[in-house]
Motif scaffolding. Structure first.
Motif, mmCIF file in Angstrom:
data_model
loop_
_atom_site.group_PDB
_atom_site.id
_atom_site.type_symbol
_atom_site.label_atom_id
_atom_site.label_comp_id
_atom_site.label_asym_id
_atom_site.label_seq_id
_atom_site.Cartn_x
_atom_site.Cartn_y
_atom_site.Cartn_z
ATOM 1 N N PRO A 120 -28.748 3.247 -22.317
ATOM 2 C CA PRO A 120 -29.827 2.823 -20.636
ATOM 3 C C PRO A 120 -28.981 2.902 -19.361
ATOM 4 O O PRO A 120 -28.147 3.101 -19.616
ATOM 5 C CB PRO A 120 -29.477 1.303 -20.963
ATOM 6 N N ALA A 121 -30.169 3.381 -18.812
ATOM 7 C CA ALA A 121 -29.711 2.545 -17.305
ATOM 8 C C ALA A 121 -29.607 1.850 -16.701
ATOM 9 O O ALA A 121 -29.702 0.695 -16.838
ATOM 10 C CB ALA A 121 -30.885 3.452 -16.053
ATOM 11 N N ARG A 122 -27.497 1.554 -15.457
ATOM 12 C CA ARG A 122 -27.672 0.234 -16.012
ATOM 13 C C ARG A 122 -28.062 -0.320 -14.421
ATOM 14 O O ARG A 122 -27.056 0.572 -13.206
ATOM 15 C CB ARG A 122 -25.989 -0.028 -16.192
ATOM 16 N N ILE A 123 -29.042 -0.952 -13.375
ATOM 17 C CA ILE A 123 -28.598 -1.816 -11.615
ATOM 18 C C ILE A 123 -28.281 -2.462 -11.790
ATOM 19 O O ILE A 123 -28.556 -3.481 -11.756
ATOM 20 C CB ILE A 123 -30.074 -0.889 -11.942
ATOM 21 N N GLU A 124 -27.002 -2.816 -11.121
ATOM 22 C CA GLU A 124 -26.083 -4.419 -10.544
ATOM 23 C C GLU A 124 -27.223 -4.794 -9.321
ATOM 24 O O GLU A 124 -26.279 -3.092 -8.045
ATOM 25 C CB GLU A 124 -24.921 -4.185 -11.138
ATOM 26 N N ASP B 266 -42.239 3.438 -12.840
ATOM 27 C CA ASP B 266 -41.218 4.211 -13.193
ATOM 28 C C ASP B 266 -40.210 3.483 -14.191
ATOM 29 O O ASP B 266 -39.522 4.937 -13.872
ATOM 30 C CB ASP B 266 -40.640 4.979 -11.168
ATOM 31 N N THR B 267 -39.970 3.021 -14.542
ATOM 32 C CA THR B 267 -39.563 2.489 -15.499
ATOM 33 C C THR B 267 -40.003 1.689 -16.584
ATOM 34 O O THR B 267 -38.919 1.385 -17.999
ATOM 35 C CB THR B 267 -38.567 0.839 -14.944
ATOM 36 N N GLU B 268 -41.422 1.755 -16.978
ATOM 37 C CA GLU B 268 -41.604 1.118 -18.357
ATOM 38 C C GLU B 268 -41.257 2.279 -19.376
ATOM 39 O O GLU B 268 -41.574 1.217 -20.305
ATOM 40 C CB GLU B 268 -43.048 0.929 -18.143
ATOM 41 N N THR B 269 -40.916 3.500 -19.428
ATOM 42 C CA THR B 269 -41.076 4.537 -20.457
ATOM 43 C C THR B 269 -39.487 4.039 -20.621
ATOM 44 O O THR B 269 -39.308 5.176 -21.357
ATOM 45 C CB THR B 269 -41.327 5.552 -20.283
ATOM 46 N N ARG B 270 -38.812 3.566 -19.766
ATOM 47 C CA ARG B 270 -37.365 4.170 -20.085
ATOM 48 C C ARG B 270 -36.666 3.346 -20.543
ATOM 49 O O ARG B 270 -37.051 1.353 -20.370
ATOM 50 C CB ARG B 270 -36.449 4.267 -18.110
ATOM 51 N N THR B 271 -35.580 2.651 -20.498
ATOM 52 C CA THR B 271 -34.886 1.310 -20.401
ATOM 53 C C THR B 271 -33.933 0.825 -19.354
ATOM 54 O O THR B 271 -32.358 2.376 -19.915
ATOM 55 C CB THR B 271 -33.898 1.207 -22.296
ATOM 56 N N TYR C 105 -31.407 8.052 -9.736
ATOM 57 C CA TYR C 105 -30.196 8.840 -9.826
ATOM 58 C C TYR C 105 -29.554 7.688 -10.868
ATOM 59 O O TYR C 105 -28.597 9.350 -11.974
ATOM 60 C CB TYR C 105 -29.639 8.981 -8.757
ATOM 61 N N SER C 106 -30.699 7.925 -11.642
ATOM 62 C CA SER C 106 -29.594 6.706 -13.174
ATOM 63 C C SER C 106 -31.346 7.804 -14.323
ATOM 64 O O SER C 106 -30.563 6.542 -15.359
ATOM 65 C CB SER C 106 -29.153 5.713 -13.560
ATOM 66 N N ARG C 107 -31.595 8.251 -14.175
ATOM 67 C CA ARG C 107 -32.897 8.074 -15.227
ATOM 68 C C ARG C 107 -32.666 8.818 -16.561
ATOM 69 O O ARG C 107 -33.214 9.567 -17.286
ATOM 70 C CB ARG C 107 -33.808 9.072 -14.364
#
Length: 211
Positions: A114-118, A71-76, A108-110
């Motif tokens: 970049p999306a930032r997840i902490e 789900d994240t490989e095509t995103r930053t 919800y950050s797509r």
């Protein structure tokens, strides 16, 4: 299955309206299947026998992040993971908590680049270990926060973000069974932070500081 058979055998005979109807039927069936699966999971979460032991939160988070790569490989996506203490719990159930929270953060950050997840843990003044997942996604209006962890409660439409409205209810049920609690904070358009508390593992050092 019958819809797929219809498309394969008689697809060429359908006009544009007929093909649209077939697509609507297929999408609705898939959505209903997901809903039934989620309801079954929700039921099992409350009835299944717990197998308690030491649970490595660091290992669980690393596993779930790897599982989310399709789900994240095509995103930053920037993952910021702090040191997490071990807890005492049912490893399979606790893993499901992370699956739901991290998958939501990714979803919800797509729209952010970049999306930032902490991911981290803080110790309260009372000694409570509080784990959190923070994202920079769409967020939600805090006046609806009491609806978040209820079954079928969604703050965004199906057209905006897919889902059945059961994931966070599962999170609350699992955490509650472990003697913890759940809550959330958010700013609309800026992101959300989801929190849950868990009892520490007996092997965790009581003096350990968590980031």
């Amino acid at each position: 299955g019958f819809v797929k058979l219809l498309e394969r055998v008689n697809g060429d005979a359908l006009d544009e309206k007929g093909r649209r109807y077939v697509t609507l039927i297929s999408d609705a069936a898939n959505k209903m299947g997901r809903l039934i699966d989620d309801l079954l999971d929700f039921s099992r979460m409350g009835r299944s026998e717990m197998r308690l032991g030491a649970v490595s939160m660091n290992e669980l988070v690393a596993e779930v992040v790897r599982d989310l790569e399709p789900d994240t490989e095509t995103r930053t996506v920037e993952w910021i993971v702090g040191g997490l203490p071990d807890v005492r719990g049912d490893s399979a159930l606790v893993r499901q908590v992370w699956v739901n929270l991290l998958a939501n953060a990714v979803k919800y950050s797509r729209e952010k680049n970049p999306a930032r997840i902490e991911i981290g843990c803080e110790r309260s003044a009372e000694g409570e270990q509080r784990f959190f997942v923070r994202d920079n996604g769409v967020g939600f209006d805090m006046k609806y926060v009491d609806r978040l962890f209820g079954v079928f409660q969604r703050l965004h439409s199906e057209e905006q973000f897919e889902g059945t409205g059961i994931g966070l209810a599962n999170v609350r049920r699992i955490v509650h069974r472990h003697g913890g609690r759940t809550w959330a904070e958010s700013t609309l358009g800026e992101g959300s932070t989801f929190w849950f508390s868990m009892p520490l593992s007996e092997t965790s050092s009581s003096g350990k500081e968590s980031v």
